[in-house]
Write a protein that holds these residues in place. Structure first.
Motif, PDB file in Angstrom:
ATOM      1  N   ASN A 101      42.754  29.996  45.960  1.00 19.70           N
ATOM      2  CA  ASN A 101      43.288  30.790  44.858  1.00 19.70           C
ATOM      3  C   ASN A 101      42.744  30.271  43.534  1.00 19.70           C
ATOM      4  OD1 ASN A 101      45.150  32.975  45.512  1.00 19.70           O
ATOM      5  ND2 ASN A 101      46.398  31.402  46.508  1.00 19.70           N
ATOM      6  N   PRO A 102      42.445  31.143  42.585  1.00 17.24           N
ATOM      7  CA  PRO A 102      41.999  30.663  41.280  1.00 17.24           C
ATOM      8  C   PRO A 102      43.146  30.038  40.503  1.00 17.24           C
ATOM      9  CG  PRO A 102      42.177  33.051  41.284  1.00 17.24           C
ATOM     10  CD  PRO A 102      42.410  32.613  42.688  1.00 17.24           C
ATOM     11  N   CYS A 103      42.876  28.908  39.860  1.00 21.93           N
ATOM     12  CA  CYS A 103      43.858  28.334  38.939  1.00 21.93           C
ATOM     13  C   CYS A 103      43.347  28.420  37.508  1.00 21.93           C
ATOM     14  CB  CYS A 103      44.215  26.899  39.313  1.00 21.93           C
ATOM     15  SG  CYS A 103      42.836  25.780  39.540  1.00 21.93           S
ATOM     16  N   GLY A 104      42.159  28.985  37.326  1.00 23.84           N
ATOM     17  CA  GLY A 104      41.622  29.235  36.001  1.00 23.84           C
ATOM     18  C   GLY A 104      40.305  29.964  36.083  1.00 23.84           C
ATOM     19  N   VAL A 105      40.167  31.047  35.321  1.00 24.93           N
ATOM     20  CA  VAL A 105      38.928  31.838  35.285  1.00 24.93           C
ATOM     21  C   VAL A 105      38.699  32.250  33.838  1.00 24.93           C
ATOM     22  CG1 VAL A 105      37.653  33.798  36.229  1.00 24.93           C
ATOM     23  CG2 VAL A 105      39.502  32.766  37.566  1.00 24.93           C
ATOM     24  N   ALA A 106      37.459  32.112  33.372  1.00 25.73           N
ATOM     25  CA  ALA A 106      37.187  32.506  31.991  1.00 25.73           C
ATOM     26  C   ALA A 106      35.730  32.862  31.823  1.00 25.73           C
ATOM     27  CB  ALA A 106      37.551  31.372  31.020  1.00 25.73           C
ATOM     28  N   ARG A 107      35.462  33.695  30.830  1.00 31.39           N
ATOM     29  CA  ARG A 107      34.106  33.948  30.397  1.00 31.39           C
ATOM     30  C   ARG A 107      33.956  33.341  29.002  1.00 31.39           C
ATOM     31  NH1 ARG A 107      35.013  40.451  30.317  1.00 31.39           N
ATOM     32  NH2 ARG A 107      36.668  40.527  28.746  1.00 31.39           N
ATOM     33  N   GLY A 108      32.723  33.079  28.611  1.00 34.88           N
ATOM     34  CA  GLY A 108      32.516  32.450  27.313  1.00 34.88           C
ATOM     35  C   GLY A 108      31.103  32.650  26.819  1.00 34.88           C
ATOM     36  N   GLU A 109      30.843  32.136  25.630  1.00 37.99           N
ATOM     37  CA  GLU A 109      29.494  32.206  25.074  1.00 37.99           C
ATOM     38  C   GLU A 109      28.535  31.327  25.874  1.00 37.99           C
ATOM     39  OE1 GLU A 109      28.396  34.166  22.601  1.00 37.99           O
ATOM     40  OE2 GLU A 109      30.392  35.078  22.559  1.00 37.99           O
ATOM     41  N   THR A 110      29.045  30.201  26.374  1.00 43.98           N
ATOM     42  CA  THR A 110      28.268  29.266  27.191  1.00 43.98           C
ATOM     43  C   THR A 110      29.113  28.894  28.400  1.00 43.98           C
ATOM     44  OG1 THR A 110      29.148  27.291  26.110  1.00 43.98           O
ATOM     45  CG2 THR A 110      27.184  28.327  25.109  1.00 43.98           C
ATOM     46  N   VAL A 111      28.498  28.227  29.374  1.00 41.52           N
ATOM     47  CA  VAL A 111      29.279  27.799  30.531  1.00 41.52           C
ATOM     48  C   VAL A 111      30.269  26.708  30.138  1.00 41.52           C
ATOM     49  CG1 VAL A 111      27.698  28.499  32.354  1.00 41.52           C
ATOM     50  CG2 VAL A 111      27.356  26.297  31.240  1.00 41.52           C
TER      51      VAL A 111
ATOM     52  N   SER B 273      46.631  21.881  38.278  1.00 37.72           N
ATOM     53  CA  SER B 273      46.122  22.373  39.568  1.00 37.72           C
ATOM     54  C   SER B 273      44.617  22.189  39.701  1.00 37.72           C
ATOM     55  CB  SER B 273      46.473  23.850  39.747  1.00 37.72           C
ATOM     56  OG  SER B 273      47.863  24.035  39.783  1.00 37.72           O
ATOM     57  N   ALA B 274      43.893  22.159  38.576  1.00 37.46           N
ATOM     58  CA  ALA B 274      42.436  22.030  38.620  1.00 37.46           C
ATOM     59  C   ALA B 274      41.982  20.680  39.152  1.00 37.46           C
ATOM     60  CB  ALA B 274      41.852  22.252  37.229  1.00 37.46           C
ATOM     61  N   PHE B 275      42.863  19.674  39.120  1.00 36.98           N
ATOM     62  CA  PHE B 275      42.517  18.341  39.620  1.00 36.98           C
ATOM     63  C   PHE B 275      42.213  18.422  41.121  1.00 36.98           C
ATOM     64  CE2 PHE B 275      43.441  14.159  41.368  1.00 36.98           C
ATOM     65  CZ  PHE B 275      42.798  13.318  40.467  1.00 36.98           C
ATOM     66  N   GLY B 276      41.008  17.990  41.511  1.00 35.45           N
ATOM     67  CA  GLY B 276      40.600  18.063  42.912  1.00 35.45           C
ATOM     68  C   GLY B 276      40.198  19.449  43.358  1.00 35.45           C
ATOM     69  N   GLY B 277      39.854  20.317  42.394  1.00 35.57           N
ATOM     70  CA  GLY B 277      39.519  21.691  42.730  1.00 35.57           C
ATOM     71  C   GLY B 277      38.032  21.931  42.920  1.00 35.57           C
ATOM     72  N   ILE B 278      37.694  23.202  43.040  1.00 36.94           N
ATOM     73  CA  ILE B 278      36.318  23.676  43.209  1.00 36.94           C
ATOM     74  C   ILE B 278      35.931  24.429  41.947  1.00 36.94           C
ATOM     75  CG2 ILE B 278      34.741  25.000  44.668  1.00 36.94           C
ATOM     76  CD1 ILE B 278      36.197  22.823  46.235  1.00 36.94           C
TER      77      ILE B 278
ATOM     78  N   VAL C 122      45.972  37.492  31.214  1.00 33.51           N
ATOM     79  CA  VAL C 122      44.682  37.205  30.573  1.00 33.51           C
ATOM     80  C   VAL C 122      44.810  37.437  29.071  1.00 33.51           C
ATOM     81  CG1 VAL C 122      42.322  38.091  30.266  1.00 33.51           C
ATOM     82  CG2 VAL C 122      43.204  37.647  32.569  1.00 33.51           C
ATOM     83  N   ARG C 123      44.182  36.551  28.310  1.00 36.41           N
ATOM     84  CA  ARG C 123      44.096  36.747  26.863  1.00 36.41           C
ATOM     85  C   ARG C 123      42.720  36.318  26.381  1.00 36.41           C
ATOM     86  NH1 ARG C 123      48.269  33.970  22.679  1.00 36.41           N
ATOM     87  NH2 ARG C 123      46.686  32.339  22.617  1.00 36.41           N
ATOM     88  N   GLU C 124      42.035  37.208  25.698  1.00 39.39           N
ATOM     89  CA  GLU C 124      40.729  36.938  25.107  1.00 39.39           C
ATOM     90  C   GLU C 124      39.727  36.394  26.131  1.00 39.39           C
ATOM     91  OE1 GLU C 124      41.449  34.438  21.747  1.00 39.39           O
ATOM     92  OE2 GLU C 124      42.545  35.991  20.660  1.00 39.39           O
ATOM     93  N   GLY C 125      39.674  37.062  27.280  1.00 38.71           N
ATOM     94  CA  GLY C 125      38.640  36.759  28.268  1.00 38.71           C
ATOM     95  C   GLY C 125      38.872  35.536  29.115  1.00 38.71           C
ATOM     96  N   CYS C 126      40.109  35.052  29.191  1.00 31.27           N
ATOM     97  CA  CYS C 126      40.388  33.923  30.089  1.00 31.27           C
ATOM     98  C   CYS C 126      41.789  34.059  30.656  1.00 31.27           C
ATOM     99  CB  CYS C 126      40.203  32.585  29.386  1.00 31.27           C
ATOM    100  SG  CYS C 126      41.242  32.327  27.953  1.00 31.27           S
ATOM    101  N   THR C 127      41.967  33.591  31.870  1.00 35.08           N
ATOM    102  CA  THR C 127      43.300  33.629  32.472  1.00 35.08           C
ATOM    103  C   THR C 127      44.200  32.632  31.753  1.00 35.08           C
ATOM    104  OG1 THR C 127      42.627  31.973  34.123  1.00 35.08           O
ATOM    105  CG2 THR C 127      42.418  34.292  34.744  1.00 35.08           C
ATOM    106  N   VAL C 128      45.445  33.012  31.566  1.00 32.61           N
ATOM    107  CA  VAL C 128      46.408  32.116  30.926  1.00 32.61           C
ATOM    108  C   VAL C 128      47.652  31.927  31.793  1.00 32.61           C
ATOM    109  CG1 VAL C 128      45.609  32.574  28.591  1.00 32.61           C
ATOM    110  CG2 VAL C 128      47.371  34.055  29.595  1.00 32.61           C
ATOM    111  N   GLY C 129      47.675  32.575  32.950  1.00 37.18           N
ATOM    112  CA  GLY C 129      48.767  32.411  33.899  1.00 37.18           C
ATOM    113  C   GLY C 129      48.448  33.165  35.170  1.00 37.18           C
ATOM    114  N   ILE C 130      48.603  32.508  36.326  1.00 33.41           N
ATOM    115  CA  ILE C 130      48.291  33.144  37.617  1.00 33.41           C
ATOM    116  C   ILE C 130      49.439  32.863  38.573  1.00 33.41           C
ATOM    117  CG2 ILE C 130      46.706  33.220  39.593  1.00 33.41           C
ATOM    118  CD1 ILE C 130      44.491  32.259  37.685  1.00 33.41           C
ATOM    119  N   GLY C 131      49.962  33.932  39.174  1.00 33.29           N
ATOM    120  CA  GLY C 131      50.974  33.808  40.220  1.00 33.29           C
ATOM    121  C   GLY C 131      50.416  34.371  41.510  1.00 33.29           C
ATOM    122  N   ALA C 132      50.421  33.559  42.571  1.00 37.76           N
ATOM    123  CA  ALA C 132      49.715  33.949  43.802  1.00 37.76           C
ATOM    124  C   ALA C 132      50.587  33.784  45.036  1.00 37.76           C
ATOM    125  CB  ALA C 132      48.463  33.093  43.960  1.00 37.76           C
TER     126      ALA C 132
END
Length: 526
Positions: free
Chosen positions: A280-290, A304-309, A425-435
């Motif tokens: 499951n995603p715990c964070g997704v965003a687009r940006g000017e750079t990676v 949740s991102a600790f130890g993630g992919i 989502v706010r301004e091109g990035c996830t700010v809360g995910i319920g799965a």
């Protein structure tokens, strides 16, 4: 039935000539006579090895553009004859059919021909006929005949012969026979699947899936489960055909999560990053750079991102690599990485870095498979995409341009979140995910709660869900889920619609001053 069979005569007919000469030279040194078809025979003769062409051996020339060359009683009789059967022996002597003890065949490269986009006629011409017949015959008579279908198995035969005075053991012959039938099954499966695709048949009476072992895994989802990683010849870009640059061996869960991460990040054309935990995603965003995209994705749920992919759809640079290695990360997958990024990752020897070369086309149809007790389910991959023109505004207030862009982004992410799925989502990035909740309202509340925790950790005055949009993978069956999103601070909603209580939900949205659009498209992911 004899256990050790000396090799005296070998038949070669290979399209993949990897290590052909060295293996054949070993056989000659051990007194084995070589028979071979045209291309293989030329390669052996050019290497100075004594070889008899099949056409000379049978007295029948190759014909029909090579379609008929080994389909001959002197070949198949030599393979199929049972050595300790007196009637077989008399027939072989009567018809001057010497035994063939070793059959080395790999098939026309049908899968590779299809993968490179060849036309229909070329693909058909690369369907091997004689090769599978030789393989199946040799495998059936494995009590007396050794069959090899993969150059990787040459060493096994040579080791067995060294240990047994030029003979092979029944144990090896049985294992090679099993591999031979598996290869024929995989080959026929690839051909049948391709033909079904050409004819457009959706649910054929019989369907075959096959793969080649890429990795024997230490264990499966849990240490008590056995597992292996198989790939097929038509793999889309991703974890199955990525190059592992560094790091520990991938585990079953690593592979599953990395696939989920890369499939998600490839949904976006602009620079994007997805961080995945337990598929499951715990964070997704687009940006000017990676780097910008990673920083925003991490802020959604840094715990949740600790130890993630981490998956990226752009080339990794040093700045992004330094940020990613700032916390413990299991796997990073990207199309490419520059030298400075590679140097940063090299300092984290256990971190697994995979490079795919390209991103995947998420609109390409492909079947997905899921096993059930006694069978399996097959369906098209969810490749549906939405444009703003596909949406239907159902509330009094229409969404703003920014809300519309965020809703489309949120709905793409929602496709990759386990149902019931809620994504803020706010301004091109996830700010809360319920799965993965049994109740949609619980998913909405969990996503809001996680956003509040992230805000507290960052020292923010309020959670980022304030002023966000919210996406739901399926319709709101009641207004309570939508009202939970209102409490979280969402201003716009994207959902499929189609509930018997749509009017109730629309009324609640209007009373809250929300903009809401219906997609008419659901994204369940179980």
């Amino acid at each position: 039935m004899q256990h050790a069979i000396p090799l005296r005569r070998a038949l070669f007919s290979v399209s993949d000539k990897t290590d052909l000469v060295s293996f054949a030279r070993f056989l000659v040194e051990h007194g084995v006579e070589l028979l071979s078809t045209g291309g293989s025979a030329r390669a052996l003769a050019d290497a100075g090895l004594p070889v008899i062409e099949v056409a000379d051996y049978t007295g029948s020339p190759e014909m029909l553009d090579g379609r008929v060359k080994t389909l001959h009683p002197r070949i198949h009789g030599g393979i199929l004859g049972i050595r300790d059967n007196p009637e077989h022996q008399r027939a072989m002597e009567q018809h001057a059919i010497p035994p063939i003890d070793l059959v080395v065949v790999n098939l026309y490269p049908f899968e590779a021909t299809v993968a490179r986009g060849a036309d229909f006629a070329t693909c058909v011409e690369n369907i091997d006929i004689g090769g599978p017949s030789l393989i199946r015959g040799a495998a059936k008579n494995h009590a007396f005949v050794t069959v090899v279908t993969d150059p990787e198995d040459y060493a096994k035969v040579m080791d067995d012969m060294r240990a047994n005075n030029g003979a092979t053991t029944l144990d090896l012959r049985r294992r090679l026979a099993a591999a031979a039938y598996a290869r024929c099954g995989a080959y026929d499966g690839a051909i049948s699947r391709w033909f079904q695709e050409q004819t457009g048949e959706e649910n054929p009476r019989h369907i075959v899936f096959a793969g080649r072992l890429r990795q024997s895994l230490r264990y499966g989802e849990n240490p008590h489960q056995k597992a292996g990683f198989y790939v097929h010849g038509l793999s889309r870009p991703g974890v199955a055909n990525a190059r592992q640059v560094q790091g520990k061996e991938l585990s079953y869960n690593n592979i599953n999560d990395t696939d989920a991460a890369f499939e998600l990040v490839c949904e976006f054309n602009e620079p994007a990053v997805a961080i995945i935990k337990h598929a499951n995603p715990c964070g997704v965003a687009r940006g000017e750079t990676v780097l910008d995209a990673y920083t925003k994705a991490l802020a959604c749920d840094p715990v949740s991102a600790f130890g993630g992919i981490v998956a990226l759809n752009r080339r990794l640079d040093r700045a992004a690599a330094e940020a990613i290695t700032g916390i413990f990360t299991e796997v990073v997958i990207a199309p490419d990485a520059d030298d400075e990024a590679l140097a940063v990752f090299a300092a984290k020897k256990n971190l697994r870095l995979l490079l795919t070369g390209v991103v995947a086309d998420t609109t390409t149809p492909e079947l997905t498979i899921r096993s059930v007790a006694g069978g399996f389910l097959v369906q098209d991959r969810d490749a549906a995409d939405l444009l703003s023109a596909d949406l239907r505004v159902v509330t009094k207030r229409a969404p703003t341009e920014r809300e519309m862009a965020d809703m489309l982004f949120a709905f793409k992410v929602c496709k990759h979140v386990k149902s019931n799925a809620i994504v803020y989502v706010r301004e091109g990035c996830t700010v809360g995910i319920g799965a993965g909740q049994m109740s949609r309202v619980d998913s909405a509340r969990i996503a809001s709660w996680k956003s509040q925790e992230a805000a507290q950790a960052a020292g923010a005055a309020e959670p980022a869900t304030k002023g966000s949009v919210v996406a739901s993978d399926a319709f709101f069956p009641f207004a309570d889920g939508l009202l939970a999103a209102v409490e979280a601070g969402a201003t716009a909603v994207i959902q499929p619609g189609g509930s018997v209580r749509d009017d109730e939900v629309i009324k609640a949205a209007d009373e809250a001053g929300l903009a809401m659009v219906f997609t008419g498209l659901r994204h369940f992911r179980h």
